[in-house]
Design an enzyme around this catalytic site. Structure first.
Site, PDB file in Angstrom:
ATOM      1  N   ARG A 108      17.413 -57.218  -6.940  1.00 39.00           N
ATOM      2  CA  ARG A 108      16.283 -57.876  -6.833  1.00 39.00           C
ATOM      3  C   ARG A 108      15.824 -58.929  -5.744  1.00 39.00           C
ATOM      4  O   ARG A 108      16.162 -59.994  -6.325  1.00 39.00           O
ATOM      5  CB  ARG A 108      14.876 -57.725  -7.553  1.00 39.00           C
ATOM      6  CG  ARG A 108      13.392 -57.881  -7.125  1.00 39.00           C
ATOM      7  CD  ARG A 108      12.273 -57.578  -7.802  1.00 39.00           C
ATOM      8  NE  ARG A 108      11.811 -56.335  -7.473  1.00 39.00           N
ATOM      9  CZ  ARG A 108      11.000 -55.510  -8.024  1.00 39.00           C
ATOM     10  NH1 ARG A 108       9.272 -56.277  -7.858  1.00 39.00           N
ATOM     11  NH2 ARG A 108      11.674 -53.566  -8.007  1.00 39.00           N
ATOM     12  N   HIS A 135      13.418 -50.370  -0.426  1.00 40.65           N
ATOM     13  CA  HIS A 135      13.037 -50.383  -1.712  1.00 40.65           C
ATOM     14  C   HIS A 135      13.479 -48.630  -2.660  1.00 40.65           C
ATOM     15  O   HIS A 135      13.033 -47.889  -3.049  1.00 40.65           O
ATOM     16  CB  HIS A 135      12.129 -50.853  -2.772  1.00 40.65           C
ATOM     17  CG  HIS A 135      11.535 -50.608  -3.843  1.00 40.65           C
ATOM     18  ND1 HIS A 135      12.467 -50.763  -4.615  1.00 40.65           N
ATOM     19  CD2 HIS A 135      10.220 -50.673  -4.489  1.00 40.65           C
ATOM     20  CE1 HIS A 135      11.907 -50.896  -5.794  1.00 40.65           C
ATOM     21  NE2 HIS A 135      10.869 -50.805  -5.684  1.00 40.65           N
ATOM     22  N   GLN A 138      13.085 -46.750  -6.158  1.00 38.39           N
ATOM     23  CA  GLN A 138      12.138 -46.306  -5.526  1.00 38.39           C
ATOM     24  C   GLN A 138      11.526 -44.974  -4.530  1.00 38.39           C
ATOM     25  O   GLN A 138      11.296 -43.985  -5.194  1.00 38.39           O
ATOM     26  CB  GLN A 138      10.742 -47.296  -5.096  1.00 38.39           C
ATOM     27  CG  GLN A 138       9.506 -46.903  -5.409  1.00 38.39           C
ATOM     28  CD  GLN A 138       9.075 -46.227  -6.544  1.00 38.39           C
ATOM     29  OE1 GLN A 138       8.459 -47.813  -7.355  1.00 38.39           O
ATOM     30  NE2 GLN A 138       8.113 -45.632  -6.787  1.00 38.39           N
ATOM     31  N   ASP A 230       1.240 -49.092  -0.253  1.00 39.84           N
ATOM     32  CA  ASP A 230       1.296 -49.920  -1.506  1.00 39.84           C
ATOM     33  C   ASP A 230       0.894 -50.667  -0.554  1.00 39.84           C
ATOM     34  O   ASP A 230      -0.052 -50.676   0.408  1.00 39.84           O
ATOM     35  CB  ASP A 230       3.237 -50.015  -0.576  1.00 39.84           C
ATOM     36  CG  ASP A 230       3.711 -50.757  -1.047  1.00 39.84           C
ATOM     37  OD1 ASP A 230       3.039 -51.268  -2.677  1.00 39.84           O
ATOM     38  OD2 ASP A 230       4.781 -51.427  -0.705  1.00 39.84           O
ATOM     39  N   CYS A 269       3.706 -47.023  -5.024  1.00 40.48           N
ATOM     40  CA  CYS A 269       4.962 -47.487  -5.817  1.00 40.48           C
ATOM     41  C   CYS A 269       4.401 -48.554  -7.242  1.00 40.48           C
ATOM     42  O   CYS A 269       5.125 -48.358  -7.948  1.00 40.48           O
ATOM     43  CB  CYS A 269       5.847 -48.539  -4.828  1.00 40.48           C
ATOM     44  SG  CYS A 269       4.890 -49.474  -4.640  1.00 40.48           S
ATOM     45  N   ARG A 297      10.848 -43.834 -12.522  1.00 40.12           N
ATOM     46  CA  ARG A 297      12.038 -44.587 -12.276  1.00 40.12           C
ATOM     47  C   ARG A 297      12.926 -44.358 -13.253  1.00 40.12           C
ATOM     48  O   ARG A 297      13.790 -44.885 -12.451  1.00 40.12           O
ATOM     49  CB  ARG A 297      12.015 -46.486 -12.377  1.00 40.12           C
ATOM     50  CG  ARG A 297      10.302 -46.295 -10.828  1.00 40.12           C
ATOM     51  CD  ARG A 297      11.149 -46.185  -9.791  1.00 40.12           C
ATOM     52  NE  ARG A 297      11.585 -47.297  -9.466  1.00 40.12           N
ATOM     53  CZ  ARG A 297      11.700 -49.059  -9.115  1.00 40.12           C
ATOM     54  NH1 ARG A 297      10.586 -49.317  -9.081  1.00 40.12           N
ATOM     55  NH2 ARG A 297      12.326 -49.808  -9.017  1.00 40.12           N
TER      56      ARG A 297
HETATM   57  N1  NVA Z   1       6.484 -53.770  -0.821  1.00 45.80           N
HETATM   58  C1  NVA Z   1       5.836 -54.173  -2.382  1.00 45.80           C
HETATM   59  C2  NVA Z   1       7.132 -53.786  -3.377  1.00 45.80           C
HETATM   60  C3  NVA Z   1       6.902 -53.665  -4.850  1.00 45.80           C
HETATM   61  C4  NVA Z   1       7.130 -52.841  -5.901  1.00 45.80           C
HETATM   62  C5  NVA Z   1       6.681 -55.707  -2.045  1.00 45.80           C
HETATM   63  O1  NVA Z   1       7.988 -55.807  -1.986  1.00 45.80           O
HETATM   64  O2  NVA Z   1       6.076 -56.188  -2.579  1.00 45.80           O
HETATM   65  N1   CP Z   2       7.607 -50.111  -7.913  1.00 49.49           N
HETATM   66  C1   CP Z   2       8.030 -51.056  -8.841  1.00 49.49           C
HETATM   67  O1   CP Z   2       9.350 -51.797  -7.889  1.00 49.49           O
HETATM   68  O2   CP Z   2       7.372 -52.501  -9.006  1.00 49.49           O
HETATM   69  P1   CP Z   2       7.884 -53.554 -10.120  1.00 49.49           P
HETATM   70  O3   CP Z   2       7.502 -54.629  -9.032  1.00 49.49           O
HETATM   71  O4   CP Z   2       7.192 -53.754 -11.470  1.00 49.49           O
HETATM   72  O5   CP Z   2       9.323 -53.329 -10.600  1.00 49.49           O
END
Ligand code: NVA
Ligand code: CP
Length: 318
Positions: A108, A135, A138, A230, A269, A297
Site C-alpha cells: 500500500r 485500489h 477493493q 468514498d 469501501c 475482501r
Molecule cells: N480513497 C480512500 C480509500 C481508502 C480505502 C483513500 O485512498 O484514502
Molecule cells: N477499504 C480499505 O481498503 O480499507 P482499509 O484502508 O482499512 O484497508
C-alpha cells in the site's frame, strides 16, 4: 501443471476480462467452502506474503493476513517506518531482498510509481493494496458483492458520487472488465484521470459495459442499481475548500437514494465519515451492503493469493 508466469496485480486492467471474472468466481467458491468449514489449509502451506504499508489500513491488512492464515500460509506486516526503506534503502533493493525470502509482496503506497518500481525489481508477484491511482483489490471484491446481489453485472449501473479518486478509477476499470455500466459524477475540480477513463472505455467496448463521466449527481443516480461513494479526502491527499464546498451536493442522502432504482443498494469501501460523504441514515439503513463488501475482501484476496502464489487454484492467471 503449466509453469506459472510472474504476474503482478498493479492496476485492475492487468487482468483480462475473462481472468477477472474467473478470479471472482473462484473467490465465490472459496467463500462457500470457507463457510462450509471445509479445509483450505493445504492451499498455501509454507507460503509467505510480505505486506508493506506506507499508510494505515484495517480491511486490507486484516483480510490479507487472515486470508494467508486460513490458507495455511503466513503474512508479515511491514510498516515503512520499521523497514530500512524508512531510512532510505531503495525500493529496488527492498524488492530484490524480499524476493529472496517470500512468495509474494502486497504493498500500500502513496505514489503509484512506487508499487510499479517494486514490481519492476521483484521476482515474486506484487499486489497493489491501494495507491493514489487505483485500489484494484477493493473494486474486484466489490464486483463479487454486486454479483451476489444482482446475480450478474450485465444491464446493471453503478453510480459513483464524489471526487474521482483511486476508488472511482478502479470501479471504472473493474466495472468495465465485468461488463457493468459505471457513471462517475464529480464536481468540476476533481474529474477522473482521462487515461484511466479511456482504458476503461476500451475494455467496455469488448464486455458490453459503459463508462460515463458526469457532473449532476441526481442525473447520475437516476435508475442506478448501485450508489457508491468514498471519502472526500483520501489518505495523503489535499482537497481545496472550493471542491469541499462543491462536494456537499454529492453527499449520499435518502433523497439521492430515492432518485435511484427502488431496489438500489448503497456501497462504500470504508472507512467512512458518516454525515460527510453519506448520511448515517443511508449508511446504516436497509439498502446498505457495506459490510458484505468488507467481508468479500477476504475471499477475493484468498483467490488472488492462491492464484499468484501456488498452482492449487484454477490457474486463471497462468
Ligand atoms: N480513497 C480512500 C480509500 C481508502 C480505502 C483513500 O485512498 O484514502
Ligand atoms: N477499504 C480499505 O481498503 O480499507 P482499509 O484502508 O482499512 O484497508
Amino acid at each position: 501443471p503449466t509453469a506459472r508466469k510472474l504476474f503482478h496485480l498493479l492496476v485492475d486492467s492487468d487482468l483480462a476480462p475473462e481472468q477477472a471474472i474467473a478470479l471472482i468466481d473462484f473467490a465465490a467458491h472459496l467463500k462457500a467452502q470457507h463457510r462450509a468449514g471445509e479445509p483450505q489449509h493445504h492451499l498455501l502451506r509454507g507460503k509467505t506474503l510480505a505486506m508493506i504499508f506506507q499508510k494505515p489500513s484495517t480491511r486490507t491488512r486484516v483480510a490479507f493476513e487472515a486470508g494467508m492464515a486460513q490458507l495455511g500460509g503466513h503474512a508479515l506486516y511491514l510498516s515503512t517506518n520499521d523497514l530500512q526503506l524508512g531510512r532510505g534503502e531503495t525500493i529496488a533493493d527492498t524488492a530484490r531482498v524480499l524476493s529472496r525470502y517470500v512468495d509474494g509482496i502486497m504493498a500500500r503506497v502513496f505514489r503509484h510509481a512506487d508499487v510499479v518500481e517494486l514490481a519492476t525489481h521483484a521476482s515474486v508477484p506484487v499486489i497493489n493494496g491501494l495507491s493514489d491511482l487505483v485500489h484494484p483489490t477493493q473494486a474486484l471484491a466489490d464486483m463479487l458483492t454486486i454479483k451476489e446481489q444482482f446475480g450478474g453485472w450485465s444491464g446493471r449501473t453503478l453510480a459513483y458520487l464524489g471526487c474521482a479518486n483511486n476508488m472511482a478509477h478502479s470501479l471504472a476499470l473493474s466495472g468495465a472488465l465485468v461488463g457493468l455500466s459505471v457513471r462517475i459524477a464529480t464536481p468540476p475540480g476533481c474529474r477522473p484521470d482521462p487515461v484511466i477513463i479511456e482504458r476503461a472505455r476500451t475494455i467496455a467496448t469488448r464486455t458490453g459495459g459503459r463508462i460515463e463521466v458526469a457532473t449532476d449527481p441526481y442525473e447520475a443516480v437516476r435508475g442506478a442499481d448501485i450508489i457508491y461513494t468514498d471519502v472526500w479526502v483520501s489518505m495523503g491527499q489535499t482537497v481545496s475548500d472550493d471542491v469541499l464546498r462543491a462536494l456537499e451536493n454529492y453527499r449520499v442522502t435518502p433523497e439521492i437514494m430515492a432518485a435511484a432504482a427502488p431496489h438500489a443498494v448503497f456501497m462504500h469501501c470504508l472507512p467512512m465519515f458518516r454525515g460527510q460523504e453519506a448520511t448515517a441514515q443511508v449508511a446504516d439503513g436497509p439498502q446498505s451492503i457495506i459490510f458484505e463488501q468488507a467481508e468479500n475482501r477476504l475471499h477475493l484476496h484468498k483467490a488472488l493469493l492462491v492464484e499468484l502464489l501456488s498452482d492449487a487454484g484454477p490457474g486463471v492467471l497462468r
